[in-house]
Design an enzyme around this catalytic site. Structure first.
Site, PDB file in Angstrom:
ATOM      1  N   GLU A 188       0.874  -1.169   0.000  1.00  0.00           N
ATOM      2  CA  GLU A 188       0.000   0.000   0.000  1.00  0.00           C
ATOM      3  C   GLU A 188       0.918   1.228   0.000  1.00  0.00           C
ATOM      4  O   GLU A 188       1.807   1.322   0.849  1.00  0.00           O
ATOM      5  CB  GLU A 188      -0.885   0.010   1.259  1.00  0.00           C
ATOM      6  CG  GLU A 188      -1.846   1.172   1.239  1.00  0.00           C
ATOM      7  CD  GLU A 188      -2.710   1.291   2.489  1.00  0.00           C
ATOM      8  OE1 GLU A 188      -2.663   0.396   3.351  1.00  0.00           O
ATOM      9  OE2 GLU A 188      -3.434   2.305   2.579  1.00  0.00           O
ATOM     10  N   LYS A 247       4.641   1.007   9.283  1.00  0.00           N
ATOM     11  CA  LYS A 247       4.710   2.256   8.514  1.00  0.00           C
ATOM     12  C   LYS A 247       4.077   3.408   9.275  1.00  0.00           C
ATOM     13  O   LYS A 247       4.551   4.532   9.205  1.00  0.00           O
ATOM     14  CB  LYS A 247       3.992   2.063   7.172  1.00  0.00           C
ATOM     15  CG  LYS A 247       4.864   1.431   6.120  1.00  0.00           C
ATOM     16  CD  LYS A 247       4.147   1.348   4.798  1.00  0.00           C
ATOM     17  CE  LYS A 247       3.178   0.192   4.772  1.00  0.00           C
ATOM     18  NZ  LYS A 247       2.452   0.044   3.520  1.00  0.00           N
ATOM     19  N   ARG A 303       5.039 -12.602   9.827  1.00  0.00           N
ATOM     20  CA  ARG A 303       5.632 -11.273   9.654  1.00  0.00           C
ATOM     21  C   ARG A 303       7.031 -11.267  10.235  1.00  0.00           C
ATOM     22  O   ARG A 303       7.287 -11.923  11.241  1.00  0.00           O
ATOM     23  CB  ARG A 303       4.851 -10.247  10.469  1.00  0.00           C
ATOM     24  CG  ARG A 303       3.674  -9.656   9.830  1.00  0.00           C
ATOM     25  CD  ARG A 303       3.083  -8.619  10.772  1.00  0.00           C
ATOM     26  NE  ARG A 303       3.442  -7.271  10.355  1.00  0.00           N
ATOM     27  CZ  ARG A 303       2.836  -6.632   9.368  1.00  0.00           C
ATOM     28  NH1 ARG A 303       1.871  -7.199   8.703  1.00  0.00           N
ATOM     29  NH2 ARG A 303       3.198  -5.412   9.038  1.00  0.00           N
TER      30      ARG A 303
HETATM   31  P1  ATP Z   1       2.810  -1.875   7.980  1.00  0.00           P
HETATM   32  O1  ATP Z   1       2.102  -2.386   9.180  1.00  0.00           O
HETATM   33  O2  ATP Z   1       4.258  -1.637   8.192  1.00  0.00           O
HETATM   34  O3  ATP Z   1       2.125  -0.710   7.347  1.00  0.00           O
HETATM   35  P2  ATP Z   1       1.527  -3.451   6.011  1.00  0.00           P
HETATM   36  O4  ATP Z   1       1.369  -4.923   6.045  1.00  0.00           O
HETATM   37  O5  ATP Z   1       0.329  -2.634   6.257  1.00  0.00           O
HETATM   38  O6  ATP Z   1       2.734  -3.082   6.926  1.00  0.00           O
HETATM   39  P3  ATP Z   1       1.643  -3.296   3.175  1.00  0.00           P
HETATM   40  O7  ATP Z   1       2.084  -2.193   2.299  1.00  0.00           O
HETATM   41  O8  ATP Z   1       0.197  -3.609   3.194  1.00  0.00           O
HETATM   42  O9  ATP Z   1       2.137  -2.982   4.634  1.00  0.00           O
HETATM   43  O10 ATP Z   1       2.500  -4.602   2.887  1.00  0.00           O
HETATM   44  C1  ATP Z   1       2.795  -5.120   1.619  1.00  0.00           C
HETATM   45  C2  ATP Z   1       3.143  -6.561   1.787  1.00  0.00           C
HETATM   46  O11 ATP Z   1       4.258  -6.709   2.655  1.00  0.00           O
HETATM   47  C3  ATP Z   1       2.001  -7.342   2.396  1.00  0.00           C
HETATM   48  O12 ATP Z   1       1.852  -8.554   1.698  1.00  0.00           O
HETATM   49  C4  ATP Z   1       2.435  -7.562   3.816  1.00  0.00           C
HETATM   50  O13 ATP Z   1       1.894  -8.754   4.304  1.00  0.00           O
HETATM   51  C5  ATP Z   1       3.965  -7.606   3.684  1.00  0.00           C
HETATM   52  N1  ATP Z   1       4.591  -7.187   4.930  1.00  0.00           N
HETATM   53  C6  ATP Z   1       4.428  -6.035   5.604  1.00  0.00           C
HETATM   54  N2  ATP Z   1       5.132  -6.030   6.743  1.00  0.00           N
HETATM   55  C7  ATP Z   1       5.784  -7.205   6.798  1.00  0.00           C
HETATM   56  C8  ATP Z   1       6.668  -7.818   7.734  1.00  0.00           C
HETATM   57  N3  ATP Z   1       7.038  -7.193   8.862  1.00  0.00           N
HETATM   58  N4  ATP Z   1       7.137  -9.055   7.461  1.00  0.00           N
HETATM   59  C9  ATP Z   1       6.784  -9.688   6.336  1.00  0.00           C
HETATM   60  N5  ATP Z   1       5.963  -9.179   5.412  1.00  0.00           N
HETATM   61  C10 ATP Z   1       5.455  -7.961   5.635  1.00  0.00           C
HETATM   62 MG    MG Z   2      -1.417  -2.710   4.975  1.00  0.00          MG
END
Ligand code: ATP
Ligand code: MG
Length: 569
Positions: free
Chosen positions: A48, A283, A273
């Site tokens: 995102e 983020k 994760r």
């Molecule tokens: P954040 O909580 O940091 O905003 P998010 O999951 O909301 O992380 P996205 O942009 O939606 O961020 O993530 C893109 C992809 O990366 C998704 O498939 C998510 O599952 C993966 N991802 C995000 N954070 C991690 C992590 N700490 N370890 C492994 N994969 C991750």
């Molecule tokens: Mg997300």
């Protein structure tokens, strides 16, 4: 001579055959054997664009692109841009740059969920026509209140049994802008009594007057992530939709949408994760650090963002190796920061040129060395890589050594320089401390030594031994630079609260403005890697100018992880 001022050889990433097995690979191998999807493997990385990527995302990137590569498949880059209020082009650009930097290639397959808004709308219409979606006039709060609890079913919306015609009419008018923001939603008609909350008539569309970074003001309604994600995967022919564990409970809904629409069904698979000790991987929180000025920006070298660790001197190879080493599993855990740093060292050890730099200088005068004389000592650029060449290090009467390498009164077992003690200056000579000069506060300002001309090159002339070898630079020839020394941004025992101020390590950045370095580094490009002998791995920061050199400490030399591993054996 030193030759080109670039890094040493880089190694190509570990070949796919060597990748250790894991449960996701096993599922894919099974699927291929069963002829599912005609043996195709097609994954995607779906960020995102609401912030910069961090090291947690690197795990997902390595996994998705890595699996595609290993099985001769494809991996798309897809921006999951369904939430206009938090998303920006700056983030899209940074994500593209970061995934490339990590070494992955989506060829021409870069997509945006917003590219599919019209199709998603048409599919919502289809669900209404099938009696599987309805327009609900409850407010967001009322929807929440009627969701029920873990022990009690939710309450059905009074609008749940609207006719298909009325729903179609209202949904089109939602799109046309006839209703205020938040006044209505489109919901799936599933089961308010489902033990899975996600199945209790989840919202598919909300009314939101917000400018979207790609579609501008074309849309007044926006699809929810859960509704959009599976369909986007389906449109792109994704076979394995790999996501993190928090989406496990969303899988029935993911499957419900694609089954109800009768479209290609990708298989959602969840993995753990990445969490790292002492490291903030969200983020939302990282954005707060930037906005509140705790760091200089998303690329502050203390940030766990890919742009931060790139600037800090971490390499894509090291990050890929780290991600490969941690594997994937079905339960969340925490990885030691020491393991990540171990991989950084392993990689930099191979590629970083050695130079001598003094971070906290104290002056040494060689009393018996002729005034005004200069000579050169040859030093290899890498102890194990002769192909990286060697360089001439200028030597003269006045030198700098590390303040900590001299003690007027040595503590027990101190083998470096002190009055009467002889040490080796690396690549140069044996020197012996004969006296000191002090300022009015009694602080030593100059260390006087004599040298043994017979020990040229640092070799013992008569078999006599010295207990330590220290690094140095020639005062007349050295370049000034600013050394930026980093520690973890978060305190080790940081409270788990939203108050970031209480969690920041006050020593996370220590600036040494008077550092000195060999002249051979003059003119090096930003992000060139070095090992400052005995001090640590450093790189040239992007703040450097022709007038001012700035170096980041990428990582210290001491490898806590190697010790932990050795103990375990
Ligand atoms: P954040 O909580 O940091 O905003 P998010 O999951 O909301 O992380 P996205 O942009 O939606 O961020 O993530 C893109 C992809 O990366 C998704 O498939 C998510 O599952 C993966 N991802 C995000 N954070 C991690 C992590 N700490 N370890 C492994 N994969 C991750
Ligand atoms: Mg997300």
């Amino acid at each position: 001579m030193i030759g080109m001022l670039t890094d040493g050889p880089t190694e190509t990433p570990a070949s796919s055959e060597k990748a250790p097995s894991n449960f996701i690979r096993d599922i894919i191998i099974q699927d291929i054997q069963n002829g599912k999807n005609n043996g195709r493997v097609h994954t995607r990385f779906p960020p995102e664009p609401n912030g910069y990527l961090h090291i947690g995302h690197a795990k997902s990137i390595c996994l998705n692109f890595g699996l595609a590569k290993d099985f001769g498949g494809k991996c798309n880059l897809r921006f999951d841009d369904t939430n206009p209020s938090k998303e920006e082009t700056e983030y899209v650009d940074s994500i593209i740059k970061d995934v490339r930097w990590l070494g992955f290639d989506w060829e021409d397959r870069i997509f945006y969920a917003s590219d599919y808004f019209e199709q998603l709308f048409q599919w919502a219409v289809q669900l209404i026509q099938q009696g599987q979606a309805y327009v609900c006039d409850l407010t967001a709060e009322q929807v929440r209140e009627t969701r029920g609890t873990t022990t009690e079913p939710g309450v059905e919306s009074p609008y749940r049994n609207r006719s298909i015609e009325e729903n179609l009419d209202l949904f089109h008018r939602m799109r046309a802008g006839e209703f205020p923001d938040g006044s209505r939603t489109l919901r799936s008609k599933i089961d308010m009594a489902s033990p899975n909350f996600n199945m209790r008539d989840p919202v598919m569309y909300r009314i939101l007057r917000a400018e979207h970074h790609r579609t501008g003001n074309d849309w007044l309604i926006y699809p929810m992530y859960d509704y959009a994600h599976g369909e986007c995967d389906s449109i792109e022919g994704i076979t394995h939709s790999i996501c993190t564990l928090e989406f496990e409970d969303h899988r029935p809904l993911y499957d419900w949408y694609v089954a109800s629409l009768g479209i290609h069904r990708p298989q959602q698979i969840e993995f753990d994760r990445l969490n790292i000790t002492n490291t903030m991987l969200s983020k939302r929180k990282l954005l707060m650090l930037v906005q509140k000025g705790f760091v200089s920006g998303w690329d502050d070298p203390r940030m766990p963002t890919l742009s931060g660790i790139r600037r800090r001197g971490y390499t894509p190879e090291a990050i890929r190796n780290f991600c490969g080493s941690i594997g994937v599993s079905k339960s969340n855990g925490v990885i030691e920061l020491a393991l990540l740093e171990h991989h950084i060292r392993e990689d930099l050890n191979k590629r970083a040129r050695r130079v001598m730099a003094v971070i906290d200088p104290i002056k040494v005068v060689i009393d018996n060395y002729p005034d005004g004389q200069t000579e050169e000592h040859m030093a290899p650029n890498h102890p194990d890589a002769p192909e990286m060449g060697s360089r001439a290090v200028p030597f003269s009467k006045v030198l700098y050594i590390e303040r900590d390498d001299f003690r007027e009164v040595p503590p027990p077992k101190y083998h470096r320089l002190f009055p009467g003690q002889e040490v080796r200056l690396r690549y140069a000579y044996f020197i012996k401390c004969v006296s000191v000069e002090k300022d009015e506060n009694g602080e030593v300002t100059v260390v006087h030594c004599t040298y043994d001309p017979a020990s040229r090159g640092g070799d013992s002339p008569d078999g006599r031994k010295v207990k330590s070898t220290i690094h140095w630079v020639s005062a007349e020839h050295a370049l000034d630079f600013e050394a930026r020394l980093y520690e973890s941004l978060l305190l080790e025992d940081a409270p788990q609260s939203e108050d970031l101020a209480t969690q920041i390590n006050p020593n996370s950045l220590v600036v040494r403005p008077d550092a000195k370095i060999e002249p051979c580094v003059k003119g090096v490009e930003a992000n060139t890697h070095f090992q400052f002998e005995r001090v640590g791995y450093f790189n040239v920061d992007s703040d450097s100018t022709d007038e001012k050199l700035v170096c980041n400490r990428t990582v210290q030399l001491r490898d806590a992880w190697a010790k932990i591993e050795k103990k375990a054996k």
